[in-house]
Each structure stands twice: as structure tokens, then as C-alpha cells.
Write an enzyme that holds these catalytic residues in place. Structure first.
Site, mmCIF file in Angstrom:
data_model
loop_
_atom_site.group_PDB
_atom_site.id
_atom_site.type_symbol
_atom_site.label_atom_id
_atom_site.label_comp_id
_atom_site.label_asym_id
_atom_site.label_seq_id
_atom_site.Cartn_x
_atom_site.Cartn_y
_atom_site.Cartn_z
ATOM 1 N N ASP A 66 0.834 -1.197 0.000
ATOM 2 C CA ASP A 66 0.000 0.000 0.000
ATOM 3 C C ASP A 66 0.875 1.256 0.000
ATOM 4 O O ASP A 66 1.689 1.445 -0.898
ATOM 5 C CB ASP A 66 -0.969 -0.022 1.179
ATOM 6 C CG ASP A 66 -2.114 0.975 1.012
ATOM 7 O OD1 ASP A 66 -1.884 2.168 1.263
ATOM 8 O OD2 ASP A 66 -3.219 0.578 0.622
ATOM 9 N N ARG A 67 0.707 2.151 0.994
ATOM 10 C CA ARG A 67 1.485 3.389 0.987
ATOM 11 C C ARG A 67 2.982 3.084 1.060
ATOM 12 O O ARG A 67 3.796 3.754 0.425
ATOM 13 C CB ARG A 67 1.081 4.311 2.138
ATOM 14 C CG ARG A 67 -0.402 4.494 2.364
ATOM 15 C CD ARG A 67 -1.163 4.807 1.087
ATOM 16 N NE ARG A 67 -0.845 6.112 0.540
ATOM 17 C CZ ARG A 67 -1.299 6.561 -0.626
ATOM 18 N NH1 ARG A 67 -2.078 5.799 -1.375
ATOM 19 N NH2 ARG A 67 -0.975 7.768 -1.055
ATOM 20 N N ARG A 70 4.424 2.330 -2.271
ATOM 21 C CA ARG A 70 4.684 3.531 -3.078
ATOM 22 C C ARG A 70 6.031 4.142 -2.701
ATOM 23 O O ARG A 70 6.766 4.637 -3.563
ATOM 24 C CB ARG A 70 3.531 4.522 -2.929
ATOM 25 C CG ARG A 70 2.227 3.914 -3.359
ATOM 26 C CD ARG A 70 1.056 4.856 -3.514
ATOM 27 N NE ARG A 70 -0.116 4.047 -3.845
ATOM 28 C CZ ARG A 70 -0.344 3.502 -5.039
ATOM 29 N NH1 ARG A 70 0.495 3.738 -6.029
ATOM 30 N NH2 ARG A 70 -1.409 2.742 -5.260
ATOM 31 N N TRP A 112 -9.194 8.168 -2.549
ATOM 32 C CA TRP A 112 -8.093 8.888 -3.195
ATOM 33 C C TRP A 112 -8.476 10.344 -3.475
ATOM 34 O O TRP A 112 -7.639 11.228 -3.360
ATOM 35 C CB TRP A 112 -7.712 8.174 -4.499
ATOM 36 C CG TRP A 112 -6.748 7.050 -4.273
ATOM 37 C CD1 TRP A 112 -6.900 5.996 -3.417
ATOM 38 C CD2 TRP A 112 -5.476 6.882 -4.899
ATOM 39 N NE1 TRP A 112 -5.802 5.186 -3.479
ATOM 40 C CE2 TRP A 112 -4.917 5.694 -4.375
ATOM 41 C CE3 TRP A 112 -4.779 7.602 -5.848
ATOM 42 C CZ2 TRP A 112 -3.667 5.224 -4.773
ATOM 43 C CZ3 TRP A 112 -3.542 7.124 -6.263
ATOM 44 C CH2 TRP A 112 -2.993 5.957 -5.728
ATOM 45 N N TYR A 175 -2.248 11.561 0.914
ATOM 46 C CA TYR A 175 -3.053 11.425 -0.300
ATOM 47 C C TYR A 175 -3.033 12.697 -1.148
ATOM 48 O O TYR A 175 -3.131 12.622 -2.381
ATOM 49 C CB TYR A 175 -4.482 11.022 0.056
ATOM 50 C CG TYR A 175 -4.594 9.539 0.324
ATOM 51 C CD1 TYR A 175 -4.938 8.650 -0.684
ATOM 52 C CD2 TYR A 175 -4.315 9.030 1.592
ATOM 53 C CE1 TYR A 175 -5.018 7.293 -0.444
ATOM 54 C CE2 TYR A 175 -4.390 7.661 1.843
ATOM 55 C CZ TYR A 175 -4.741 6.801 0.820
ATOM 56 O OH TYR A 175 -4.809 5.446 1.053
ATOM 57 N N HIS A 237 -7.577 -6.380 -0.144
ATOM 58 C CA HIS A 237 -6.401 -5.523 -0.178
ATOM 59 C C HIS A 237 -5.349 -5.898 0.862
ATOM 60 O O HIS A 237 -4.162 -5.688 0.650
ATOM 61 C CB HIS A 237 -6.847 -4.074 0.033
ATOM 62 C CG HIS A 237 -5.744 -3.076 -0.026
ATOM 63 N ND1 HIS A 237 -4.925 -2.920 -1.127
ATOM 64 C CD2 HIS A 237 -5.306 -2.164 0.896
ATOM 65 C CE1 HIS A 237 -4.048 -1.953 -0.899
ATOM 66 N NE2 HIS A 237 -4.259 -1.493 0.320
#
Length: 257
Positions: A66-67, A70, A112, A175, A237
Site C-alpha cells: 500500500d502506501r 509507493r 483517493w 493522499y 487488499h
């Protein structure tokens, strides 16, 4: 907390370091800025580089979900000399995710756009019942549609953070960076033909977000020179909490090789 079901197994073969990203967990909460750089994945990647330097680690395997995923791929693009092998769980690159939106994905990934709205709109709305918002969001992203995959300790941590106005603001700033700074950086790197050089293994859930982009493995093959992938089923997820054995079976050989 998201790694609690697989970290002990990984620790049988590796020294495992699990930092909280800035603004999350027990990490510091830096002040944001007009360009949304403070919570960009480039800055978060520099946090990880700083941690590696403090621990005298010239290179490492990097795994993210997830984050954190990234941050993982941004670190591999910005600092290729510091990465041995890369693991990415349940994301496609930020720019590609934005470009993949259709009505179904927009409904599923509404957060998002919601969290990226200018302050303090989302912060004020979430703060009316932060723990309730967190419970609803977590449950909606699981295969079962409930909170059963999460440990009591993990849920307590998530709810505590969701009740903290400063953490809510940091989450929104993350975000906001994704909608602006991070997206622009991805688009510039793609236009320049920049690619990840470290071997990359991508794990995605049949019922998760990347699957809704059409060809998530193909997307990563456009971003890296050496890409393999595993689709896992029976989860949403939160693959590490929902099907930890399947995630370990996919990731461990990649790092052992």
C-alpha cells in the site's frame, strides 16, 4: 502492524526492519507544505535511506504494501544503488492508478479523491468519528467484508491513530501528495523512460485494487527491467493479514534467490 503475521517467518532468514512511515504509527508528524512535498514518497524514501545509513546498511531488500509500496518503488527509482531486490504488494504506480480510473474503480477507491481534498474538509469530516471511519474502511477492503483478518492489537492501533487529529491530517497530506507531487513525478519518470533496475516481484490480490486496473502485472513490466508476479486469491487488499501463507510463499523465494 500490517506485517505481524509474516514478519516472524521472514525473520527466520533475514534481519527484518519495519519502520512506520512519517505521519503514521509512532513516527513523527512533519508539517505539510503548499507543494505537498513533505508527504511525498520521495521524501519518505529519503527517510528510509536515512534509517539505512543510521544502521550502516549500504543495500537492502525492500518490501512494501500500500502506501509503503509507493515509498518502495520510489526509493528504487531514486536510489537504485541501495536496493538489492524489491517486493511490491497490492499497488500499481500512482500515475497509472489515476490513469486507470473508471466508474467502478472510482467508487471503490473514492478515498483517493476524498482524502486529497484541501484541508480541513476531509479532516473535519473524519474527525466526527475517526475510529468508525477506520473500521468501515478496513472492513470494506477485505475479502470477507469484515474486520476478522486483523488482530486486536492492530485494530487498537488503527483506531487510536484515527482518533488523533494530527494523524488524520498526516493521512490526508499523504493522499494530497499522491494526487499532485507523486503523480507528476511518476508521469515525468515514465516520459523519460526511467525504469527500476532491481529485480521486482509483484503480489496482487484477485479481489484487490490493482486487479481493477486490467493488467497490473503488465503495468509493472513497463516500469522495471526484471518483473515477476503472483496473484493470490481469497483475500482483498490486506493480503498479509488475510492470506499470510500465500504472501510468504510468493515473496520469500524472491528474496532468498
Amino acid at each position: 502492524m500490517t506485517w505481524v503475521k509474516i514478519a516472524p517467518k521472514l525473520a527466520e532468514d533475514f534481519h527484518v526492519i519495519i519502520p512506520d512511515l512519517r505521519g503514521y504509527g509512532e513516527s513523527d508528524i512533519p508539517k505539510s507544505d503548499p507543494d505537498n512535498r513533505a508527504y511525498s514518497k520521495r521524501e519518505m524514501a529519503l527517510d528510509i535511506i536515512g534509517l539505512m545509513d543510521a544502521l550502516d546498511l549500504p543495500r537492502a531488500h525492500i518490501l512494501g504494501h500500500d502506501r509503503g509500496a509507493r515509498v518502495t518503488y520510489r526509493l528504487a527509482l531514486d536510489h537504485p544503488e541501495r536496493v538489492d531486490r524489491l517486493g511490491i504488494i497490492e499497488i500499481v504506480p500512482t500515475g497509472d492508478f489515476w490513469a486507470s480510473w473508471d466508474p467502478d474503480l472510482a467508487m471503490k477507491g473514492y478515498h483517493w479523491t476524498f482524502l486529497a481534498q484541501p484541508a480541513p474538509l476531509p479532516e473535519r469530516m473524519i474527525s466526527t468519528d475517526g475510529p468508525g471511519y477506520m473500521d468501515w474502511t478496513l472492513a470494506s477492503w477485505t475479502f470477507a467484508g469484515d474486520l476478522s483478518p486483523f488482530t486486536a492489537e492492530a485494530l487498537a492501533s488503527y483506531r487510536r491513530q484515527a482518533a488523533d487529529p494530527a494523524r488524520i491530517a498526516a493521512m490526508c497530506d499523504d493522499y494530497r501528495a499522491g494526487a499532485t507531487f507523486d503523480r507528476a513525478l511518476d508521469e515525468a519518470d515514465r516520459a523519460a523512460g526511467l525504469k527500476i533496475t532491481a529485480p521486482l516481484h509483484f503480489v496482487w490480490a484477485k479481489g484487490g485494487f490493482p486487479a481493477r486496473t486490467g493488467d497490473p502485472l503488465g503495468i509493472w513490466q513497463n516500469w522495471a527491467e526484471d518483473v515477476t508476479g503472483t496473484e493470490v486469491s481469497g483475500c482483498g487488499h490486506f493480503a498479509m493479514e488475510e492470506v499470510p501463507d500465500a504472501v510468504l510463499a510468493a515473496i520469500r523465494p524472491h528474496f532468498i534467490d
